[in-house]
Design an enzyme around this catalytic site. Structure first.
Site, mmCIF file in Angstrom:
data_model
loop_
_atom_site.group_PDB
_atom_site.id
_atom_site.type_symbol
_atom_site.label_atom_id
_atom_site.label_comp_id
_atom_site.label_asym_id
_atom_site.label_seq_id
_atom_site.Cartn_x
_atom_site.Cartn_y
_atom_site.Cartn_z
ATOM 1 N N ASN A 106 0.800 -1.220 0.000
ATOM 2 C CA ASN A 106 0.000 0.000 0.000
ATOM 3 C C ASN A 106 0.838 1.278 0.000
ATOM 4 O O ASN A 106 0.339 2.356 0.270
ATOM 5 C CB ASN A 106 -0.945 0.015 1.203
ATOM 6 C CG ASN A 106 -1.828 -1.218 1.229
ATOM 7 O OD1 ASN A 106 -1.687 -2.079 2.097
ATOM 8 N ND2 ASN A 106 -2.710 -1.357 0.222
ATOM 9 N N ILE A 114 0.981 6.845 0.477
ATOM 10 C CA ILE A 114 0.366 5.763 1.244
ATOM 11 C C ILE A 114 -1.103 5.653 0.882
ATOM 12 O O ILE A 114 -1.799 6.663 0.756
ATOM 13 C CB ILE A 114 0.485 6.035 2.754
ATOM 14 C CG1 ILE A 114 1.961 6.241 3.147
ATOM 15 C CG2 ILE A 114 -0.131 4.906 3.577
ATOM 16 C CD1 ILE A 114 2.147 6.938 4.466
ATOM 17 N N CYS A 115 -1.564 4.418 0.730
ATOM 18 C CA CYS A 115 -2.992 4.215 0.522
ATOM 19 C C CYS A 115 -3.573 3.647 1.815
ATOM 20 O O CYS A 115 -3.355 2.490 2.146
ATOM 21 C CB CYS A 115 -3.210 3.242 -0.646
ATOM 22 S SG CYS A 115 -4.953 2.935 -0.951
ATOM 23 N N LEU A 116 -4.220 4.522 2.567
ATOM 24 C CA LEU A 116 -4.808 4.091 3.843
ATOM 25 C C LEU A 116 -6.123 4.836 4.012
ATOM 26 O O LEU A 116 -6.163 6.069 3.912
ATOM 27 C CB LEU A 116 -3.840 4.424 4.995
ATOM 28 C CG LEU A 116 -4.306 4.079 6.411
ATOM 29 C CD1 LEU A 116 -4.498 2.577 6.580
ATOM 30 C CD2 LEU A 116 -3.308 4.598 7.438
ATOM 31 N N LEU A 149 -0.994 -0.256 -4.112
ATOM 32 C CA LEU A 149 -0.311 0.790 -4.865
ATOM 33 C C LEU A 149 0.919 0.195 -5.511
ATOM 34 O O LEU A 149 1.350 0.602 -6.571
ATOM 35 C CB LEU A 149 0.145 1.901 -3.906
ATOM 36 C CG LEU A 149 -0.746 3.129 -3.746
ATOM 37 C CD1 LEU A 149 -0.100 4.112 -2.804
ATOM 38 C CD2 LEU A 149 -1.049 3.782 -5.075
#
Lengths: 178, 101, 738
Positions: A106, A114-116, A149
């Protein structure tokens, strides 16, 4: 009260190099909240997470440090992140990215993005630096492979040896210099 | 002996009646703060200077409590989706104790 | 063994000498007449004993035509130098005559201390000099040689006693004891005494100046003295200097030119003397301020003329150490002397360099005194019992002046004075309050202490006394101008709590009358009040509950939490034989309430009866009643109610020595916990920012609330952390020890 803390007049020897501090003009209430968060973060003892403002002149740019949780593949590694607070924080989430290259499903290996979810559409005004750091720490051990990601990382997640090799290839230890 | 109190100049603090159980043992430090601004309920939200009636609390039906000004500001942002920032249920103000004074 | 050549050489020399003396006279007649001339001249020149009238007379009757002819012949024979030599020799040989005279006079002077004797001695010496002088016709060279020899001889025989007498004589020319002829200076000059004793004569002038300055200026500080001293110099000293330093001046203009140099030395000495005097008096001058303005203006002017700034600083620092900065001195006294010092030194030295140097040790000292802030703050709010106010009422109320970095773009910027040290802070003239507050590096402590003081004063207002609240409000308004609105926001809330309490009480009383009249405060806005475990017993608890209920009816979203140890209770005790009515603190009231249920209680029972309180406080409260003859401690720690008054026995024990229980935690006590907090911040920044130099840590610590340590204190702290193995320091940077 933030006006009080910023009006500290240290001995002259220190005044000269830090002229910027007197011009520190921050939106009062956000600064208040950030000061408060810093205080809480400093006083709480959450192992493996920490953050601090980058410079004394700007409360809106922080550096964070996350240690990989033990019993995860990131154990023993330490990651630097940068945190940038918007002027309407906490109503809008801060912008966060990894500065230390982090091979993770991620995290974008090049940009550190960051993919959160809690940093995007699930953001809430009650979240704090501390909750973010804790979420990131647990994200390391439990990636969301559904929306990667870094597809390479997602692909090798299930083969720890291969993953570790990739991870260590990108990882750069933090140098302890100012 | 008979003790008659003629006059008593006492001192007290006011507290919001949040419905939460009173923590016994005086000034416990881990008191309740507004989750949005992190200021204690009895303090005031960042946009106020005087606590109390001028900076009241707001109760949700979900039982979560915030400074009214903080919550309204949150609800005003698109990111909130009109949800309680604590549990992300749609915010419904409890009809309880607003402007009742 | 003389050779023929040598012999002829000698013969030739002799012939030449003979020819010169004999001239062209026949035979040796020339030589004879030369011999006669020599004798006449030598006899004429011979230094005579002027005390011998015969000898003097003979000299006076000499045939001047004959004498002149004789000298003429000697001159023609080119034997004048030899004659002069012989003459000078005879002066030396005859000088015992003068020495004898001098001793006679000096013996007389030493016996009588009569300056007239010295005066006559000088003229006597002039007489000797004149008597022995060669005639004018012999020319200035011979005259000069004579004078030199005469004076050299004189100086070589003058005994030490002469110098004393001579000095006394000089003094008398300045302060005439007897009227001394002004021509005495000519006599001095003739004898070469002015040159010989120039230093001594100047010292007479210097000493006169010193004496006069001390006599007329010591401890006289109200008016400036310099102007008067200058006038005195020009009317008393300058005329005295004229004959010595401006001899031969044809007019005043010329005299002034000649005097310029020496006059400037005397003027300098006058300035220095006054400067030294004022320097030695400076501490008392400051005490006397503002009645010592004159002295300060003088000192300012003197310092511009005389470079004595550093000795002034030293003297004042020394006096301060000795007389001010010791445990016996009251903080208030130190503060007022500090303020006076500021005001005085600002007059003497507007740029503030002296002030900084002198003030720094006082500031350091004051910073270490625990009650300094409180004293200043009490003064800021114009505490009624504080007596003299440090602050001049006429001083305009203005915002605190922060010590700013130098602004080089400021058109009024001046370079720092040359004797400013590296720590010197440009101390732009600022008001006294700013200077007082600047004793500390931050104004936080003041604001905190101000809150504490305000809290004490507000909570002490027992009755519905809106006038007192209004007075505090006015104070706060004034302080807001100084400290800024935001800093005193808390105080604003405190004041509002006071008026709100009154309004709420009005409403509650109208619904259900109560003898309880609480001050309802907003937590977080009052200084941390010591918590207490007291539970008010009996009717008190009932009163509290009732009031709280009524309050919540009025304000349904709020409730009351009592601070039972604060406040005052007005009680009436009805005993069998007497009624006592008085104001007591709540704990006293709680204890006596317990006695209404039973007559005898032990200390432990009493303490648990009020829910818990420390023994010292409990004993103190109980002794209040013992002193009033309401309780009696029959056995130690057992108290009995005296329904019927007993004979006043001496108090069984005195009140415990424990200090007054402070109701409000002093701001400084909280300081102690701060260091732990600072460590957390240091740890946090070193974790995230890596190794940091000390000054960076110092500036980053401004994020820690209330951080007020100096960089030196921080250095000490880091050093301590290093010893504990928490950090590593290298090349001035610090990092965590991992």
């Amino acid at each position: 009260m933030e006006q009080l803390t910023t009006s500290l007049a240290p001995p002259r020897a220190n005044l000269k190099p830090s002229v910027t501090s007197s011009t520190q003009q921050v939106a009062g209430s956000v600064a208040k909240r950030l000061t408060n968060e810093l205080m809480t973060l400093m006083m709480s003892s959450s192992p493996g997470i920490s953050a601090f403002p980058k410079s004394d002149g700007n409360l809106f740019e922080w550096v964070g440090t996350i240690e990989g949780p033990s019993e995860t593949i990131y154990s023993g590694l330490t990651f630097r992140i940068s945190i940038s607070f918007p002027a309407n924080y906490p109503y809008v989430a801060p912008a966060i990215k990894f500065d230390t290259p982090c091979f993770h499903p991620n995290v974008d290996i090049n940009s550190g993005a960051i993919c959160l979810d809690i940093l995007q559409d699930k953001w809430s005004a009650v979240y704090s630096v501390q909750t973010i750091l804790l979420s990131l720490q647990s994200l390391l051990g439990e990636p969301n492979n559904a929306s990667p990601l870094n597809t390479d990382a997602a692909a090798v997640w299930d083969t720890p040896d291969a993953f570790r090799t990739q991870l260590m290839k990108h990882y750069q230890p933090i140098k302890d210099t100012a | 002996m008979k003790v008659t109190v003629k006059h008593w100049h006492a001192v007290a603090q006011w507290r919001w009646d949040t419905g939460a159980a009173e923590p016994e043992g005086g000034d416990a430090d881990n008191e309740d703060v507004c989750g949005i601004c992190r200021v204690p309920y009895e303090g005031c939200c960042p946009s106020c200077k005087i606590p109390g009636d001028d900076c009241p609390l707001i109760w949700g039906e979900c039982t979560h409590v915030f400074h009214m000004h903080c919550l309204l500001k949150w609800i005003g942002t698109p990111a909130s989706k009109q949800q309680c920032p604590m549990d992300r249920r749609t915010w419904v103000t409890a009809e309880r104790k607003i402007g009742n004074s | 063994m003389a050779s023929a050549a040598l012999r002829s050489q000698v013969a030739a020399k002799w012939q030449e000498g003979f020819a010169r003396l004999n001239r062209t006279e026949p035979g040796i007649s020339g030589l004879i007449s030369f011999s006669q001339a020599w004798n006449i001249a030598a006899d004429y020149l011979h230094p005579r004993d002027i005390t011998d009238p015969l000898s003097a007379k003979a000299h006076g009757t000499a045939d001047m035509a004959l004498v002149k002819a004789a000298f003429d012949m000697i001159n023609r024979s080119r034997r004048l130098p030899v004659m002069l030599e012989t003459f000078l020799d005879s002066i030396c040989n005859q000088y015992y005559l003068i020495a004898r005279d001098i001793h006679r006079y000096l013996a007389q002077y030493e016996q009588s201390a009569d300056i007239g004797v010295m005066f006559r001695l000088i003229y006597r010496l002039v007489d000797w000099y004149r008597a022995w002088a060669p005639i004018e016709e012999l020319g200035p060279t011979i005259r000069a040689a004579y004078t030199l020899t005469f004076q050299t001889q004189l100086f070589s025989i003058l005994p030490p006693g002469f110098v004393r007498g001579f000095k006394a004589l000089c003094v008398s020319t300045l302060v005439p004891v007897v009227q001394i002829s002004p021509f005495i200076w000519d006599a001095f000059e003739t004898l070469g005494l002015t040159d010989r004793y120039e230093g001594l004569i100047a010292s007479v002038g210097y000493e006169r100046i010193e004496a006069y300055v001390h006599e007329t200026c010591t401890a006289k500080w109200d008016e400036p003295c310099l102007e008067r001293l200058r006038h005195w110099m020009s009317t008393q000293i300058v005329p005295w200097m004229l004959p010595m330093y401006a001899k031969g001046a044809l007019n005043t203009e010329e005299a002034r030119g000649m005097l310029q140099n020496v006059g400037s030395r005397f003027d300098f000495h006058m300035n220095k003397t006054l400067c030294d005097l004022r320097t030695s008096e400076i501490f008392d001058i400051i005490i006397d301020f503002p009645d010592s303005m004159g002295a300060l203006y003088d000192l300012k002017e003197c310092l511009q003329r005389v470079d004595q700034r550093s000795s002034l600083v030293q003297a004042l620092r020394k006096a301060n150490r000795k007389r001010l900065l010791h445990p016996g001195a009251d903080t208030k006294l130190i503060l007022s002397q500090y303020v006076a010092t500021i005001k005085c030194l600002r007059i003497i030295d507007p740029p503030g360099v002296l002030l900084f140097k002198v003030a720094d040790p006082i500031r350091r000292y004051l910073r270490e005194r625990p009650d300094t802030i409180r004293s200043i703050v009490a003064n800021l709010v114009g505490d009624d019992d504080s007596g003299d106010s440090l602050v001049d009422e006429n001083e305009p109320i203005q915002p605190l002046q922060q010590l700013e970095t130098e602004d080089y773009n400021d058109p009024n910027w001046d370079p720092e004075p040359i004797d400013a040290g590296p720590d010197f802070r440009t101390n732009k003239p600022s008001d006294v309050i700013s200077t007082l507050v600047s004793i500390y590096d931050s104004k936080d402590l003041f604001v905190k202490e101000l809150q504490v003081l305000l809290a004490q004063r507000l909570l002490a207002i027992t009755d519905d006394n809106s006038e007192k609240v209004e007075k505090e409000r006015r104070n706060i308004e004034i302080l807001k101008i100084r400290f800024g609105e935001a800093a005193l926001q808390v105080c604003e809330v405190m004041l509002k709590d006071m008026t709100d309490s009154k309004r709420i009480d009005g409403h509650v009383q109208s619904q259900k009358a109560s003898i309880v009249h609480p001050t309802i405060i907003s937590r977080h806005f009052w200084p941390s009040l010591e918590s207490s475990d007291i539970v008010m017993p009996g009717q008190f608890q009932a009163l509290q509950t009732e009031y709280a209920k009524e309050f919540s009816t009025f304000k349904p979203d709020k409730k009351l939490r009592w601070l039972p140890h604060l406040g005052t209770v007005h009680l009436e005790l009805q005993l069998e034989d007497r009624t006592i009515e008085m104001d007591v603190p709540p704990l006293e009231a709680a204890f006596i309430e317990l006695f209404s249920a039973k007559n005898v209680w032990t200390m432990d029972e009493l303490i648990s009866g009020v829910g818990g309180v420390d023994r010292v406080a409990a004993l103190k409260a109980l002794l209040t009643w013992v002193d009033l003859g309401v309780l009696k401690e029959d056995v130690e720690n057992t108290f009995r109610l005296l329904e019927v008054q007993e004979e006043a026995a001496p108090p069984p024990r005195s009140a415990p020595a424990a200090a007054e229980e402070p109701t409000v935690t002093a701001a400084q006590q909280q300081q102690a916990d701060q260091m732990r907090l600072y460590w957390k911040f240091i740890e946090g920044m070193l974790t995230n920012l890596g190794a940091l130099p000390l000054d960076r840590i110092q500036t980053m610590l401004r994020f820690a609330p209330g951080y007020d340590q100096t960089v030196e204190q921080l250095a000490g702290f880091m050093e301590a952390a290093r010893r504990e193995g928490l950090v590593v320091g290298r090349d001035g940077t610090w990092k965590l020890n991992r």
